[in-house]
Design a protein around this motif. Structure first.
Motif, PDB file in Angstrom:
ATOM      1  N   THR A  46     -14.499  27.666  -0.316  1.00  0.00           N
ATOM      2  CA  THR A  46     -15.165  26.395  -0.057  1.00  0.00           C
ATOM      3  C   THR A  46     -15.540  26.318   1.404  1.00  0.00           C
ATOM      4  O   THR A  46     -14.908  26.913   2.254  1.00  0.00           O
ATOM      5  N   ASP A  47     -16.574  25.552   1.688  1.00  0.00           N
ATOM      6  CA  ASP A  47     -17.185  25.518   3.002  1.00  0.00           C
ATOM      7  C   ASP A  47     -17.402  24.047   3.372  1.00  0.00           C
ATOM      8  O   ASP A  47     -18.225  23.359   2.765  1.00  0.00           O
ATOM      9  N   ALA A  48     -16.630  23.588   4.350  1.00  0.00           N
ATOM     10  CA  ALA A  48     -16.693  22.168   4.714  1.00  0.00           C
ATOM     11  C   ALA A  48     -18.094  21.763   5.161  1.00  0.00           C
ATOM     12  O   ALA A  48     -18.537  20.649   4.883  1.00  0.00           O
ATOM     13  N   SER A  49     -18.785  22.670   5.820  1.00  0.00           N
ATOM     14  CA  SER A  49     -20.111  22.271   6.309  1.00  0.00           C
ATOM     15  C   SER A  49     -21.086  22.085   5.149  1.00  0.00           C
ATOM     16  O   SER A  49     -21.967  21.230   5.192  1.00  0.00           O
ATOM     17  N   SER A  72      -8.241  24.908  -1.212  1.00  0.00           N
ATOM     18  CA  SER A  72      -9.044  24.704  -0.008  1.00  0.00           C
ATOM     19  C   SER A  72     -10.176  23.720  -0.244  1.00  0.00           C
ATOM     20  O   SER A  72     -10.724  23.179   0.706  1.00  0.00           O
ATOM     21  N   LEU A  75      -9.037  20.536   1.213  1.00  0.00           N
ATOM     22  CA  LEU A  75      -9.059  20.551   2.672  1.00  0.00           C
ATOM     23  C   LEU A  75     -10.486  20.531   3.213  1.00  0.00           C
ATOM     24  O   LEU A  75     -10.792  19.836   4.179  1.00  0.00           O
ATOM     25  N   SER A  76     -11.357  21.290   2.536  1.00  0.00           N
ATOM     26  CA  SER A  76     -12.738  21.342   3.018  1.00  0.00           C
ATOM     27  C   SER A  76     -13.434  19.992   2.852  1.00  0.00           C
ATOM     28  O   SER A  76     -14.189  19.563   3.725  1.00  0.00           O
ATOM     29  N   ASP A  78     -11.965  17.154   2.830  1.00  0.00           N
ATOM     30  CA  ASP A  78     -11.340  16.285   3.816  1.00  0.00           C
ATOM     31  C   ASP A  78     -11.984  16.515   5.190  1.00  0.00           C
ATOM     32  O   ASP A  78     -12.338  15.565   5.907  1.00  0.00           O
ATOM     33  N   LEU A  79     -12.161  17.794   5.528  1.00  0.00           N
ATOM     34  CA  LEU A  79     -12.746  18.127   6.825  1.00  0.00           C
ATOM     35  C   LEU A  79     -14.199  17.686   6.905  1.00  0.00           C
ATOM     36  O   LEU A  79     -14.677  17.273   7.962  1.00  0.00           O
ATOM     37  N   ASP A  82     -14.931  14.526   8.560  1.00  0.00           N
ATOM     38  CA  ASP A  82     -14.943  14.555  10.015  1.00  0.00           C
ATOM     39  C   ASP A  82     -16.291  14.968  10.564  1.00  0.00           C
ATOM     40  O   ASP A  82     -16.619  14.665  11.705  1.00  0.00           O
ATOM     41  N   LEU A  83     -17.008  15.728   9.748  1.00  0.00           N
ATOM     42  CA  LEU A  83     -18.276  16.243  10.231  1.00  0.00           C
ATOM     43  C   LEU A  83     -19.418  15.232  10.055  1.00  0.00           C
ATOM     44  O   LEU A  83     -20.530  15.475  10.494  1.00  0.00           O
TER      45      LEU A  83
END
Lengths: 874, 225
Positions: A46-49, A72, A75-76, A78-79, A82-83
């Motif tokens: 997975t890729d948060a961006s 993940s 977590l991604s 969740d992150l 933030d972005l």
């Protein structure tokens, strides 16, 4: 309208779920996906961006709901918040809703224009439908299974509980435990089971080993506690299983009549390893494979312990991969066995294999094995052996003897995996100590008299019990320690059975799986002629066995005394009884047994024992020794029959897909004429001084005989040219193994002097059943009427052409078959030397007119079994 | 000058970390195979190779924006290339360190220690892990604390980084007997004990390479370079 974002490890998964959701969400629904990584090879991850980008894509003031798969992804996602710009972050919700159900439910709500909170609530509640589907019957099942009100502490603990009194007769033994583990496998829940009655547990319901170590017996109360999103569904499934009596048949009356009601497995079609062992007095019926009567304790043939050479993994990843590959391969084998049994046995008996499959997937085994290999750097076989050993030891601590015995199942499956890993043969030749007699005082020599009743003295040696035995395994048996052999599978013409006969070890094969349930030390009475194995024989059966053995011993003594006299039927017809030998070394024994000659000198051994092609001189010496040993009795020398299952490394033959139908016998001899010519020259040189006949194996066409005859003429000419003595005429014959020859005997008559029917191969080819394949070997019964018809045809046509016909297959030495063969017109028999005295007696007991009537009935019979019944009725 | 963390030093650190990850790729995967899904080494290597490609690449954002921009680039690269849980966790770490570092191109030891603490907090917040959960936090937290303590006691940059690396190593090794409570390894329960945590190990590489490179301008100090 609320937008949806799906975060998955796999792009395909995300897109598929999106497709599903779009179908219910209506045309204007906005769904964004963030699946996998944008990297070469499309790795999972997975890729948060990407998540942030997907959120931006479906963004509206109504907000965005984000669903995700696991790890993940959480977590991604969740992150990703933030972005995002702060003001947008407020309008994005992450939910723990199940991905597929949640996405569909959310799509519906979003499509209807519901606000973000409502859409999120719909997603979280998405399991309700599925849960209620399973929950409804659970109520019934639970009441049927006598659920008790949750106890106080249980009610306080998180999660759901279910208490059940286990009602099936044997409790949660292997099969019900396997069903339980399988039943809960699909649920997202943590499930723990406690045996309240025995005070064992709690253990995870996901491990077969763990569940079984609870030792749950009939009447025990178990407490199942589940937590997690699908806790209720999991409990419902367990409740249903309990209501179904854990897959066991229900007892109608009060239980207590012990094993008798469930165990009467007596044929191949019945009895898996889980079936309780056969009860005392049970007579297990198989196929007679080698005559003789024996009484002794059962000894399951232990596999040679697999030698673990590498204790350390050189490459941990590789070892772990190898272990996984071995597990997969054994899984395939087990499934194949299950499917094979499922066709023949009651449904429940095949489920033992499901339990075996679960062993292969059990975290209690895989976890320690994985730790051992990847963590500690042990070799795969070393780590696996340790894991199996530890788990089996846990089984063995249980009170219930029945459950304790399941350690054997585990060890057996574990062993299969080890053999795969180490490429160890399944060879199971027992070593001495492993087969030492159980009771020190039971007498020193095999063959002690059986005159006392039950529990008293029996043979000092054991009766080996095994699934099947290869010739090598039979050959490795020590006759001083092994008085008989019983096999669950296999047929009387399998190579192992043939060898048992030639070794004089009584044997019964094809007894069925029930045999394997016998505990070591169980007293057995085996009758190699009747094909029976009596379990724990009662006094009367022991007495009968003893009487029969005594009678047999008397008969043997009498036969031996008469062995050197000719075998003449009651009505005065002389039958030539010869020996099959593998080399000059066997000749003295054959003569001692009363052989009227050698009807089949197999020349393969000479070639197989050498590491080079034996020279003409070496061959000549060997053949001459054989002829000399016979003291003027005739010798039939068969040219080399390699190929098929017998290979000679120095010939560099291609490995064949189907060697039985490949380049073997005369086919190879004509393809490699230097082989055949040398052999023919050697044979001719001996034939100058002794009565030697030459026989070609595996002939299918007249052309082959013609070409072989040309080679023989050349050989003779070359010897003459060299001034070496050759006989004026040498009799030449062929083996009748290929059905085409039997059907075309007339065409061969002008080219040969005699025929010899190889009934083993003939049966194999007529019934299309490979002798070496235990699964089908029993089909290749030479007493099958189809084979008998070809024998009759061959004998008749050959006699018309004035040619003699012998039978050199195994049935030639079978006293049961001899009257049939004589009745079909056979006047020459060739067999393993040890069988000659009894065979001669069988000839002497035969009246040819009666034998012809018997043969007529046998030809009209519908099966080999029917022929055996007819022949046994005399 | 040896008391200052420079942007060039940070870049050198990242290259050294990438190199260390590549060199220990199999080892990390091996550790992960014991208690996880055997991809930590390959995932981190993929991520750090991508990082090196970006910071040394033509579109490198190192020219402007200072250490903060550089580390943000690193964080964003990791979140989109690592794939496993390490992606968002290391991504968060670098994003938070970068955020704390701001636009400066040089940081004092105290500033750097504060930035590192912010990064560790970010990781804790993201993964909801505390000490002794058998995660990278077990390495990062004592390292950040050691760095701050060294800074407070007036130690030089090189010495402070050495102490941080030592604390990291100790923390990493302390994960061996622990039972995992987070992530994939937690599924193993007690069987996770006896194995060193792979995340804690890669974090130690991070701190170790920092000690070797971050006290910039002194390549002679770098062992094995």
């Amino acid at each position: 309208m609320v937008g949806l974002v799906l975060v998955c490890h796999s792009a395909k998964l995300a897109e598929s779920v999106a497709e599903l959701a779009a179908q219910v969400g209506g045309g204007s629904l906005r769904i964004g996906v963030a699946g996998g990584l944008d990297q070469p090879g499309d790795p999972l991850g997975t890729d948060a961006s990407r998540v942030a980008r997907a959120i931006e894509e479906v963004w509206s003031e109504d907000g965005v709901l984000v669903l995700m798969d696991l790890g993940s992804a959480v977590l991604s996602a969740d992150l990703a918040l933030d972005l995002l710009p702060g003001e947008r972050r407020e309008r994005v919700l992450l939910t723990e809703a199940p991905l597929v159900e949640g996405a569909v439910a959310a799509a519906v709500a979003a499509g209807l224009g519901d606000p973000l909170q409502k859409v999120a609530a719909e997603a979280r509640g998405a399991l309700t439908a599925k849960a209620s589907h399973f929950a409804a019957p659970a109520t019934d099942a639970a009441s049927a299974a006598e659920p008790l009100a949750p106890a106080g502490p249980a009610a306080e603990a998180p999660g759901h509980t279910l208490q059940i009194v286990v009602q099936n007769r044997l409790g949660l033994h292997l099969r019900p435990a396997a069903l339980l583990v399988r039943a809960v496998a699909g649920f997202a829940a943590t499930i723990a089971i406690t045996n309240v009655s025995a005070g064992r547990g709690p253990v995870s319901a996901r491990s077969l080993n763990a569940v079984a170590t609870l030792g749950v017996r009939h009447g025990d109360q178990i407490l199942v506690r589940a937590s997690g999103p699908q806790a209720e569904e999991a409990l419902a499934a367990i409740g249903r299983l309990a209501a179904e009596n854990w897959g066991d048949p229900r007892e109608s009356g009060p239980q207590g009549d012990e094993g008798a009601s469930v165990s009467a497995p007596s044929s191949l079609a019945e009895g898996a390893a889980l079936t309780p062992p056969p009860a005392s007095g049970t007579v297990l019926r198989g196929l007679p494979a080698s005559p003789g009567i024996a009484v002794g304790p059962a000894r399951r043939l232990a596999a040679d312990p697999v030698e673990i050479r590498e204790s350390r993994a050189e490459d941990r990843e590789a070892d772990w991969a190898a272990l996984q590959a071995a597990l997969v391969a054994v899984g395939v084998d087990v499934r194949r066995a299950r499917d094979s049994v499922a066709g023949r046995a009651r449904g429940s008996d095949a489920t033992i294999f499901d339990a075996h499959l679960l062993f292969l997937e059990d975290e209690e085994l895989l976890g320690p094995a994985r730790d051992g290999v990847l963590g500690e750097g042990k070799s795969a076989s070393c780590a696996w052996a340790a894991a199996v050993s530890a788990a089996a030891a846990a089984w063995e601590t249980l009170d219930d003897p029945y459950l304790r015995a399941r350690a054997a199942d585990l060890r057996s499956v574990g062993d299969q995996v080890l053999r795969r890993l180490t490429a160890a043969p399944s060879g199971r030749v027992p070593d001495g100590p492993a087969l030492a007699p159980d009771r020190p005082g039971s007498g020193a020599a095999a063959g002690g008299a059986i005159s006392a009743p039950v529990g008293a003295d029996h043979d000092a040696a054991v009766i080996v019990v095994a699934p099947d035995l290869t010739p090598a395994e039979i050959a490795g048996l020590d006759p001083a320690r092994v008085c008989a052999v019983a096999c669950a599978f296999g047929g009387p013409t399998a190579h192992g059975a043939i060898l048992a006969r030639s070794l004089g070890i009584p044997a019964v094969v094809g007894v069925g799986r029930a045999l394997l349930g016998l505990a070591d030390g169980t007293l057995l009475a085996l009758d190699g002629e009747a094909g029976t194995v009596t379990v724990d024989p009662p006094a009367v059966a022991l007495k009968a066995a003893g009487d029969r053995r005594e009678r047999r011993a008397r008969e043997e003594a009498e036969a031996q005394a008469q062995a050197h006299r000719p075998a003449v039927t009651r009505d005065g017809v002389l039958v030539h009884v010869a020996a099959n030998v593998a080399g000059p070394e066997d000749v003295p024994a054959a003569v001692a047994a009363g052989a009227d000659g050698v009807g089949l000198l197999r020349t393969e051994l000479l070639f197989m024992e050498a590491d080079h092609l034996p020279s003409e001189d070496e061959q000549e010496q060997a053949y001459r020794r054989a002829a000399e040993g016979l003291g003027g009795r005739p010798l039939t020398l068969r040219t080399l029959d390699v190929g098929a299952d017998k290979q000679l490394p120095y010939l560099h033959l291609e490995r064949e897909q189907n060697p039985s139908l490949g380049l073997r016998g005369i086919r190879l001899g004509l393809r490699r004429p230097e082989l055949l010519s040398g052999q023919l020259r050697a044979a001719l040189r001996v034939a100058a001084d002794h009565p030697v006949r030459i026989m070609f194996p595996m002939v299918a066409t007249v052309d082959e005989v013609r070409l072989a005859g040309d080679l023989l003429d050349e050989a003779r000419a070359s010897l003459v040219a060299a001034g070496i003595a050759v006989p004026e005429h040498v009799e030449v014959g062929i083996m009748v193994e290929v059905p085409a020859v039997a059907l075309m005997v007339e065409a061969f008559v002008p080219h040969v002097d005699f025929f010899s029917i190889g009934t083993n191969d003939l049966a194999q080819y007529v019934l299309a059943a490979e002798r070496g394949n235990a699964e089908v070997a029993a089909l290749a019964d030479a007493l099958h009427p189809a084979v008998l018809r070809l024998i009759e045809r061959t004998a008749g046509a050959a006699a018309e052409g004035g040619r003699g016909v012998a039978v050199c297959g195994e049935i030639a030495g079978d006293p049961l078959a001899i009257p049939v063969l004589l009745g079909l017109g056979i006047a020459e028999l060739s067999m393993a030397a040890v069988r000659i005295p009894a065979a001669k007696q069988a000839v002497r007991a035969t009246d040819l007119a009666a034998a012809r009537r018997l043969a007529g009935k046998a030809l009209a019979a519908e099966s080999a079994a029917a022929v055996r019944r007819l022949a046994g009725r005399r | 000058m040896s008391g200052i963390v420079t942007q060039e030093g940070v870049a050198a650190w990242l290259r050294a970390f990438a190199e260390a990850v590549a060199k220990n790729r199999e080892y990390l995967t091996e550790l992960d195979a014991a208690i996880g899904d055997a991809d930590h080494g390959s995932n981190m290597d993929r991520g750090m190779q991508a990082v090196v490609g970006r910071i040394d690449g033509p579109s490198a954002g190192t020219a402007g924006g200072g250490v903060g921009a550089l580390l943000k680039l690193v964080g964003m690269t990791l979140v989109s290339t690592v794939g496993g849980a390490a992606g968002p966790l290391y991504g968060t770490f670098f994003l938070q360190v970068g955020k704390a570092a701001g636009e400066a191109t040089e940081l004092t030891l105290a500033q750097w220690a504060a930035a590192l603490e912010a990064g560790v907090k970010g990781v804790q917040m993201r993964g909801k892990a505390v000490l002794e959960d058998k995660t990278m936090v077990d390495t990062l937290m004592p390292a950040a604390q050691a760095l701050s303590a060294a800074a407070a006691s007036g130690a030089g940059l090189a010495e402070a980084l050495r102490q941080a690396a030592a604390a990291a190593e100790q923390g990493m090794k302390a994960t061996i007997p622990l039972i995992a409570r987070k992530g994939r390894a937690s599924y193993l329960g007690e069987r996770s004990a006896g194995h060193q945590d792979p995340g804690a190990t890669s974090s130690w590489l991070l701190l170790q390479t920092a000690a070797e490179t971050l006290a910039a301008g002194a390549p002679a100090e770098v062992p094995g370079a």
